[in-house]
Design a protein around this motif. Structure first.
Motif, short mmCIF file in Angstrom:
data_model
loop_
_atom_site.label_atom_id
_atom_site.label_comp_id
_atom_site.label_asym_id
_atom_site.label_seq_id
_atom_site.Cartn_x
_atom_site.Cartn_y
_atom_site.Cartn_z
N ARG A 4 13.76 12.00 -16.18
CA ARG A 4 13.40 10.98 -15.28
C ARG A 4 11.92 11.61 -14.61
NH1 ARG A 4 18.67 10.79 -11.36
NH2 ARG A 4 18.97 12.90 -12.18
N TYR A 5 11.60 12.74 -15.13
CA TYR A 5 10.54 13.32 -14.85
C TYR A 5 9.84 14.44 -15.76
CZ TYR A 5 6.65 15.93 -12.48
OH TYR A 5 5.58 16.65 -12.13
N GLU A 7 6.48 17.11 -17.39
CA GLU A 7 5.26 17.66 -17.26
C GLU A 7 5.18 18.17 -18.79
OE1 GLU A 7 4.91 20.57 -14.27
OE2 GLU A 7 5.30 19.22 -12.82
N GLN A 211 14.98 20.29 -20.64
CA GLN A 211 13.55 19.86 -20.33
C GLN A 211 13.07 18.86 -21.31
OE1 GLN A 211 10.86 22.88 -19.35
NE2 GLN A 211 10.72 22.14 -17.27
N PHE A 376 18.02 25.89 -19.07
CA PHE A 376 17.83 24.94 -19.68
C PHE A 376 18.87 24.32 -20.68
CE2 PHE A 376 14.11 26.96 -17.86
CZ PHE A 376 13.76 26.00 -17.00
N LYS B 91 8.87 22.07 -4.40
CA LYS B 91 7.32 21.98 -4.36
C LYS B 91 7.02 20.97 -3.09
CE LYS B 91 6.20 22.83 -9.23
NZ LYS B 91 5.56 22.17 -10.39
N GLU B 104 19.98 14.70 -7.66
CA GLU B 104 19.44 15.68 -8.87
C GLU B 104 20.40 16.92 -8.72
OE1 GLU B 104 15.22 14.37 -9.95
OE2 GLU B 104 15.12 16.36 -9.23
N GLU B 108 18.75 20.17 -13.12
CA GLU B 108 17.63 19.15 -13.41
C GLU B 108 16.27 19.58 -12.53
OE1 GLU B 108 20.41 15.06 -14.50
OE2 GLU B 108 19.96 15.84 -12.30
N PHE B 110 15.30 22.31 -11.78
CA PHE B 110 14.56 23.48 -12.51
C PHE B 110 13.95 22.67 -13.64
CE2 PHE B 110 17.07 26.62 -10.41
CZ PHE B 110 15.92 27.44 -9.99
N ALA B 111 14.69 21.81 -14.67
CA ALA B 111 13.88 21.16 -15.78
C ALA B 111 12.78 20.45 -15.40
CB ALA B 111 14.93 20.65 -16.23
N TYR B 112 12.95 19.56 -14.19
CA TYR B 112 11.68 18.61 -14.06
C TYR B 112 10.70 19.63 -13.05
CZ TYR B 112 15.45 15.08 -14.97
OH TYR B 112 16.33 14.39 -15.60
N ASP B 113 10.56 20.66 -13.17
CA ASP B 113 9.45 21.47 -12.49
C ASP B 113 9.61 21.34 -11.00
OD1 ASP B 113 8.26 23.28 -14.58
OD2 ASP B 113 8.09 21.26 -15.54
#
Lengths: 395, 182
Positions: A4-5, A7, A211, A376, B91, B104, B108, B110-113
């Motif tokens: 969903r997101y 980087e 991730q 992860f 953030k 979420e 997740e 953590f995984a999506y920063d």
């Protein structure tokens, strides 16, 4: 698993292929660097891998101002401090790291000290401490596995305090990664196999862990394909320069993939086995990979099934029913490990390493739960789960 | 026009929700560390006095927990007595809201920063496991499954209900005590 997101970041200029070393003088000059220092280890120097680098530079009137060739396998804060002192004394202005994970991590840490100043490398430990670009930094990997030439992390041991200091910052990423087949041509079979399986694990975990994202997937899939196509060829013909280049590129691609998607339980367990039993990282990755994939199977069935195309090729993929592709991927990895075992005795189980005691499995499992990569992993891992995977991997 | 007026109210409501949930989570952590031995098993390796904070960048809301002897945790409110040893920072308030409203999972996030960890990563993992176990106890199963990576298969309904009732009771008494003091 829907992303969903995500980087994705990799600003490293990759220079890869025949005569890549000869691009170093130009790349240095384009970064206004004229006084490079080489950081490497005795093994690299002994294997004659410095000569083509130095020769490529001298031919272009590029002087190598200093060479430090004594990086130990487990580098320390003392080593970093000593190298930084030489860098300053010789008024160097850039760093060329040549070697495997230890030389590259050491060079990253040296770059922090010589760019930020001071002698206390521990002061820069942690994530996001660095706030500005460092000195020009080139990396020439001599193993095709770690992917350190495209990662933004380093680990240095503080031997006095008996702790490992982690460093993480986008500014640790090298400016240039030079992938030249000459640098891996003399790699012994056992190390070729273990490091390639390290890269295979980076790519497989990048493709199946939490991730994962479309960009890291592209790098990971391509890396798996290159390793599957070339590893056994290179094992049978170590002087296969093209095959070596393919493996080296695969390692870099897997590095780009996992540094943007992280890794999972293979690494959590592997780091613990490596720390407690002093086994090389690549060996740990190779022997644990299929057991962790089996543990994660129901959560990663779809991406693992997709990987079959890259692991076994289009014919096998097309002939395998969709519902069985994930299992077939694991079977293909097992077959590859069997072939490597035949060729260089690369261990397939913890027992085969001869360095792990069954009584250590509890401690290994406990340590693995505190390893960052476990976050992860697509499945939650309890102590009992970790212990069960290790028992399966015992042999 | 109406949308323009409603938006600030919605944002304010989101901030209030996150602040309230931070407090509920903090007080629940204190309660569960009293009641559940497996939580204390996780936290007992933290040094006594260890301060853990979960906060939203740049200025909160936040929750701060202090490790007491024998693995117990104390909720310190939004600020600890000194700088935290371990910080997990969202953030943005929007990211905190996604996690605390169970859109979420923590893993997740953590995984999506969405979050930054400042401190020992091993301790951060322990605190995440503690939070997951808390959520498994206090949330209805359907919600808990959205909040944690894997709902514990060995958590029976009777144990869950009993433990949840004890936690809520303790949290309620903590709130009451705070109100009386105020």
């Amino acid at each position: 698993m829907n992303t969903r997101y995500y980087e994705f970041f990799c600003p490293v200029k990759v220079i890869a292929g025949q005569a890549a070393l000869e691009h170093i003088p130009f790349e240095l000059s384009s970064r206004a660097a004229s006084r490079p220092m080489i950081i490497t280890d005795k093994g690299v120097r002994g294997a004659g891998l410095l000569e083509p680098v130095i020769s490529a530079c001298e031919e272009s009137d590029q002087e190598i101002v200093a060479i430090y060739d004594d990086v130990p396998p487990d580098s320390s804060t003392d080593v970093v401090r000593a190298i930084a002192a030489i860098y300053r004394q010789e008024k160097c202005d850039s760093i060329i790291a040549i070697g495997g994970g230890s030389a590259i991590d050491t060079a990253k840490a040296v770059n922090i000290l010589v760019s930020e100043g001071g002698d206390d490398i521990a002061a820069y430990a942690g994530a996001g401490v660095l706030k500005r670009p460092l000195k020009p930094f080139f990396v020439l990997p001599t193993t095709a596995g770690t992917g350190s030439e495209v990662t933004s992390v380093a680990v240095i041991a503080d031997t006095r305090k008996q702790v490992k200091l982690p460093y993480s910052s986008p500014f640790l990423l090298p400016d240039v990664a030079v992938i030249d087949p000459r640098m891996t041509l003399t790699l012994p079979p056992h190390i070729t196999a273990a490091t390639a399986m390290d890269a295979m694990t980076h790519a497989t975990e990048a493709f199946t862990c939490l991730q994962k994202n479309p960009l890291s997937d592209a790098y990971a899939a391509a890396a798996v394909r290159k390793i599957s196509d070339n590893l056994l060829k290179v094992m049978d013909n170590p002087k296969d320069s093209e095959g070596r280049l393919e493996l080296a590129q695969a390692s870099t691609m897997a590095g780009i993939a996992f540094s943007n998607s992280m890794v999972g339980l293979v690494h959590s367990l592997g780091h613990s086995v490596g720390a407690l039993c002093h086994l090389p990282h690549g060996v740990c990755m190779s022997l644990l990979l299929p057991y962790v994939l089996e543990f994660n199977l129901e959560r990663i069935r779809e991406p693992l099934g997709e990987l079959l195309l890259h692991l076994a090729g289009p014919d096998v993929y097309a002939l395998t029913p969709k519902a069985q592709r994930a299992e077939e991927s694991i079977a293909t990895i097992r077959k590859l490990r069997d072939e490597l075992h035949k060729r260089c005795n690369l261990p397939r189980t913890l027992k085969e390493t001869g360095k792990v005691e069954e009584s250590q499995l509890d401690r290994i499992a406990e340590m693995a739960l505190d390893d960052g990569s476990i976050m992860f992993n697509p499945r939650e891992v309890s102590l009992a789960d970790a212990r069960a995977v290790l028992q399966n991997a015992w042999g | 026009m109406l949308a323009r007026r409603i938006k600030p109210v919605a944002l304010q409501a989101r901030k209030i929700y996150v602040k309230l949930m931070m407090e509920v989570v903090g007080r629940s952590l204190q309660a569960i560390s009293d009641l559940d031995p497996s939580i204390r098993e996780e936290t007992r390796v933290l040094p006594d006095g260890f301060l853990f904070e979960m906060t939203v960048m740049p200025h909160g809301p936040a929750l701060v927990m202090q490790k007491l002897p024998k693995g117990r945790l104390r909720y310190c409110g939004e600020k600890g007595p000194e700088a935290a040893d371990l910080s997990i920072r969202f953030k943005h308030i929007a990211h905190a809201f996604r996690v605390l409203s169970f859109q979420e999972k923590t893993s997740e996030a953590f995984a999506y920063d969405r979050m930054l960890v400042d401190g020992d990563i091993g301790y951060a993992l322990r605190m995440t496991r503690v939070l997951n176990r808390l959520e498994a106890f206090i949330l209805p199963k359907l919600l808990a499954e959205r909040a944690v990576k894997e709902y514990p298969g060995n958590l029976g309904l009777s144990e869950k209900l009993l433990q949840a009732a004890r936690i809520y009771l303790q949290v309620a008494s903590q709130f009451l005590a705070t109100v009386k003091l105020a």
